[in-house]
Design a protein around this motif. Structure first.
Motif, PDB file in Angstrom:
ATOM      1  N   LYS A 199     -53.466 -35.646 -39.607  1.00 48.47           N
ATOM      2  CA  LYS A 199     -53.804 -35.230 -38.247  1.00 48.47           C
ATOM      3  C   LYS A 199     -53.065 -36.104 -37.226  1.00 48.47           C
ATOM      4  CE  LYS A 199     -57.809 -34.338 -35.211  1.00 48.47           C
ATOM      5  NZ  LYS A 199     -59.287 -34.400 -35.128  1.00 48.47           N
ATOM      6  N   ILE A 200     -52.504 -35.472 -36.217  1.00 50.16           N
ATOM      7  CA  ILE A 200     -51.905 -36.171 -35.079  1.00 50.16           C
ATOM      8  C   ILE A 200     -52.508 -35.578 -33.818  1.00 50.16           C
ATOM      9  CG2 ILE A 200     -49.796 -36.704 -33.804  1.00 50.16           C
ATOM     10  CD1 ILE A 200     -48.235 -36.276 -36.400  1.00 50.16           C
ATOM     11  N   ALA A 249     -41.801 -39.187 -36.908  1.00 49.75           N
ATOM     12  CA  ALA A 249     -41.821 -40.016 -35.697  1.00 49.75           C
ATOM     13  C   ALA A 249     -42.939 -41.047 -35.769  1.00 49.75           C
ATOM     14  CB  ALA A 249     -41.979 -39.138 -34.459  1.00 49.75           C
ATOM     15  N   VAL A 250     -44.087 -40.661 -36.308  1.00 50.33           N
ATOM     16  CA  VAL A 250     -45.194 -41.614 -36.471  1.00 50.33           C
ATOM     17  C   VAL A 250     -44.779 -42.729 -37.428  1.00 50.33           C
ATOM     18  CG1 VAL A 250     -47.516 -41.932 -37.389  1.00 50.33           C
ATOM     19  CG2 VAL A 250     -47.011 -39.956 -35.948  1.00 50.33           C
ATOM     20  N   ALA A 251     -44.183 -42.341 -38.556  1.00 50.22           N
ATOM     21  CA  ALA A 251     -43.789 -43.323 -39.563  1.00 50.22           C
ATOM     22  C   ALA A 251     -42.723 -44.278 -39.048  1.00 50.22           C
ATOM     23  CB  ALA A 251     -43.287 -42.606 -40.815  1.00 50.22           C
ATOM     24  N   SER A 252     -41.995 -43.861 -38.005  1.00 47.07           N
ATOM     25  CA  SER A 252     -40.907 -44.685 -37.461  1.00 47.07           C
ATOM     26  C   SER A 252     -41.332 -45.567 -36.288  1.00 47.07           C
ATOM     27  CB  SER A 252     -39.749 -43.782 -37.013  1.00 47.07           C
ATOM     28  OG  SER A 252     -39.235 -43.030 -38.090  1.00 47.07           O
ATOM     29  N   LEU A 253     -42.576 -45.461 -35.844  1.00 46.37           N
ATOM     30  CA  LEU A 253     -43.027 -46.249 -34.707  1.00 46.37           C
ATOM     31  C   LEU A 253     -42.933 -47.746 -35.006  1.00 46.37           C
ATOM     32  CD1 LEU A 253     -46.209 -44.294 -33.513  1.00 46.37           C
ATOM     33  CD2 LEU A 253     -43.990 -44.434 -32.345  1.00 46.37           C
ATOM     34  N   ILE A 278     -52.366 -41.825 -28.588  1.00 44.67           N
ATOM     35  CA  ILE A 278     -51.878 -41.173 -29.809  1.00 44.67           C
ATOM     36  C   ILE A 278     -52.798 -41.570 -30.948  1.00 44.67           C
ATOM     37  CG2 ILE A 278     -49.939 -40.954 -31.416  1.00 44.67           C
ATOM     38  CD1 ILE A 278     -48.090 -41.760 -29.080  1.00 44.67           C
ATOM     39  N   ARG A 279     -53.447 -40.594 -31.544  1.00 45.47           N
ATOM     40  CA  ARG A 279     -54.369 -40.832 -32.657  1.00 45.47           C
ATOM     41  C   ARG A 279     -53.784 -40.212 -33.926  1.00 45.47           C
ATOM     42  NH1 ARG A 279     -59.320 -42.431 -30.475  1.00 45.47           N
ATOM     43  NH2 ARG A 279     -59.509 -41.996 -28.232  1.00 45.47           N
ATOM     44  N   VAL A 280     -53.793 -40.980 -34.989  1.00 48.80           N
ATOM     45  CA  VAL A 280     -53.227 -40.513 -36.257  1.00 48.80           C
ATOM     46  C   VAL A 280     -54.240 -40.759 -37.367  1.00 48.80           C
ATOM     47  CG1 VAL A 280     -51.344 -40.741 -37.922  1.00 48.80           C
ATOM     48  CG2 VAL A 280     -50.886 -41.062 -35.481  1.00 48.80           C
ATOM     49  N   HIS A 281     -54.526 -39.714 -38.125  1.00 47.38           N
ATOM     50  CA  HIS A 281     -55.378 -39.856 -39.316  1.00 47.38           C
ATOM     51  C   HIS A 281     -54.483 -39.703 -40.529  1.00 47.38           C
ATOM     52  CE1 HIS A 281     -59.180 -39.934 -41.466  1.00 47.38           C
ATOM     53  NE2 HIS A 281     -58.700 -38.975 -42.249  1.00 47.38           N
ATOM     54  N   LEU A 329     -55.217 -44.597 -37.022  1.00 45.12           N
ATOM     55  CA  LEU A 329     -54.397 -45.435 -36.142  1.00 45.12           C
ATOM     56  C   LEU A 329     -54.525 -44.885 -34.725  1.00 45.12           C
ATOM     57  CD1 LEU A 329     -50.709 -46.528 -36.750  1.00 45.12           C
ATOM     58  CD2 LEU A 329     -51.359 -45.469 -34.609  1.00 45.12           C
ATOM     59  N   VAL A 330     -54.818 -45.760 -33.773  1.00 46.20           N
ATOM     60  CA  VAL A 330     -54.942 -45.346 -32.373  1.00 46.20           C
ATOM     61  C   VAL A 330     -54.033 -46.228 -31.525  1.00 46.20           C
ATOM     62  CG1 VAL A 330     -56.484 -44.981 -30.421  1.00 46.20           C
ATOM     63  CG2 VAL A 330     -57.327 -44.631 -32.764  1.00 46.20           C
TER      64      VAL A 330
END
Length: 528
Positions: A199-200, A249-253, A278-281, A329-330
């Motif tokens: 989830k993003i 893009a999340v993995a590259s932050l 930005i919230r990532v599950h 991750l928030v």
């Protein structure tokens, strides 16, 4: 007389040339030459004769201000370095020891002394660019750092002794920080694997949510696993390629510079009311003790473990097992910095403020929900089809899908045989499959809630599925497109040539001969 005049002129010219040569030789031997190390016995002379382990104090200048560090030894004989100007500063002690290693091993490639020194200004030492002080064995030494010459060597002198200038290759101009935060320990962005993201959610202007529906996957028909949810809660099918770009893009932050390790005024960075969140599950595999599969490592202060699953694998050679842990991750995004090239960001639960490049953030904030829409009009799985109504050229025909369980004569196993009928006729299965594939394979070139139907429908398909009915009507829009509405209710434009191919396949189906009953295939056909 003429000969004497010429001779005098030659003598004068010779004297001038010798004078120029003497000046150039002296200049090269002082400020710009690093190839004459053999001119001095200091070929391998240590500039500062200390051991890094004996140093108890270090200081240097940062933007004109003194930064000093002190080493203390604890009761357990462990040495600890601290930053004198700020109690509690999270000093990265390896930065200190690295500098001390360079200073203690600094050797003079050349020593310039005596008549070779006209002015300390020739070496940039009249006003040194840096002054480094080290204390070892109760003795303090100050290293004055001057210019870097054309061969990337630096000139230094020690204490008040201006009679000797050392040329060294130690990178004195780059080994000290331009900001003390460069010497602070700090957190890192959590490591997230793109394929483990489920989830993003981007909150803010043009917010959206991307949710992975694992149970919806159907590789045979390339059904999307992702759903796109807009700010009003409306869900749409997601485009796998577009969303894959986002998970990557999340993995590259990653963080840029650390701004502060203990933010007290979040408003100064726009983080009291973040413009974007930005919230990532995601999930993460962790090794735990074999007798404790319900707990996992929760040491990270930048993510939250919400649950952990039962063991997914184990090793017979150890007493650990692998569990899948649910994590969140928030990331809060505040104002842009002064040059606009980065944003101030902060992880939930942290006091640290970092910079993050604008390109990292823009990858999320410059998207809208429509950028992630699945462009298929209606990817309806034939396995869930009960019948299909087609209206074309004013005539409606109904095609019924039949599933028959056939028991084997050799054993008790059963197989499914699929057939299609239209009225009393059995339809050629291959021809129907070709048409059906071209129908559900139609993709929109544009989807826009502002589009409107321009003409009456030429072709209408009503899918009677096991979980309900779906209708798709195709009407001419202009010279290039047909208008329809996708299965999420979004007006769409489909390339006219693709619709033409589908219609040609339907006309072939209409003209197909009745299939002989003996030619029926089993359920293993590709349409299934």
């Amino acid at each position: 007389m003429k000969k004497k005049g010429k001779m005098a002129a030659c003598l004068i010219l010779l004297v001038l040339l010798l004078a120029v040569l003497a000046v150039m030789t002296k200049k090269n031997s002082t400020a710009d030459t690093d190839s004459s190390s053999s001119d001095s016995s200091a070929d391998s002379e240590k500039v500062v004769d200390i051991s890094k382990d004996d140093v108890t104090a270090l200081s240097f200048q940062i933007n004109g201000e003194t930064a000093s560090f002190t080493k203390t030894t604890g009761d357990d004989d462990t040495d600890t370095w601290t930053y004198d100007q700020e109690d509690g500063f999270p000093l990265d002690e390896s930065k200190v020891t690295s500098v001390l290693s360079s200073i203690s091993s600094m050797a003079a490639e050349r020593v310039i002394e005596g008549d070779e020194i006209d002015s300390m200004a020739d070496f940039g030492l009249e006003t040194p660019s840096e002054e480094v002080t080290v204390t070892a064995g109760g003795e303090t030494t100050t290293i004055h750092v001057g210019d870097k010459n054309g061969s990337s060597k630096y000139y230094v002198y020690l204490n008040d002794d201006t009679s000797r200038v050392y040329m060294v290759s130690t990178p004195l101009g780059t080994m000290f920080p331009s900001d003390i935060m460069e010497w602070a320990t700090s957190e890192s962005m959590p490591s997230v694997t793109a394929d483990h993201i489920t989830k993003i959610q981007v909150e803010g202007e043009n917010g959206y949510t991307l949710t992975k529906e694992v149970s919806a996957a159907d590789s045979a028909l390339q059904t999307d696993e992702w759903q796109v949810v807009d700010a009003d809660g409306a869900a749409h099918g997601g485009d796998a390629d577009s969303i894959s770009t986002m998970t990557s893009a999340v993995a590259s932050l990653s963080f840029g510079d650390l701004v502060t390790y203990n933010a007290s005024d979040l408003a100064a960075y726009g983080l009291d009311q973040p413009k974007t969140t930005i919230r990532v599950h995601y999930t993460e595999e962790q090794e735990v003790e074999a007798d404790d599969t319900t707990t996992a490592d929760t040491s990270s202060d930048s993510t939250t473990d919400s649950a952990s699953s039962d063991s997914t694998s184990s090793s017979s050679s150890s007493e650990t097992t692998t569990v899948t842990v649910e994590k969140d991750l928030v990331l809060y995004v505040g104002n842009a910095n002064e040059d606009g090239g980065s944003y101030y960001v902060m992880l939930d639960g942290s006091n640290e403020v970092h910079l993050m490049t604008a390109s990292n953030i823009d990858a999320f904030t410059e998207k809208t929900v429509s950028d992630f829409w699945n462009m298929y009009v209606g990817m309806e799985n034939v396995a869930d089809l009960t019948s299909l109504d087609i209206t074309y050229n004013g005539e409606t025909k109904t095609y019924v899908r039949h599933v028959e369980e056939v028991k084997s004569d050799d054993d008790d196993s059963t197989t499914q045989e699929i057939s299609y009928t239209c009225g009393d006729e059995t339809i050629d299965k291959s021809t129907f499959t070709t048409f059906y594939s071209s129908l559900i394979g139609l993709k929109a070139q544009t989807k826009d809630t502002g589009l409107a139907q321009a003409q009456d429908a030429e072709f209408t398909a009503v899918f009677h599925m096991t979980d309900g009915d779906l209708t798709f009507a195709y009407s001419p829009y202009d010279s290039s497109f047909y208008y329809t509405v996708d299965d999420d209710g979004i007006p769409s434009l489909v390339n006219k040539n693709n619709v033409k191919t589908m219609l040609e396949n339907y006309e072939t189906l209409l003209a197909a001969k009745t299939e002989d009953d003996s030619s029926s295939d089993s359920a293993s056909d590709s349409a299934e």
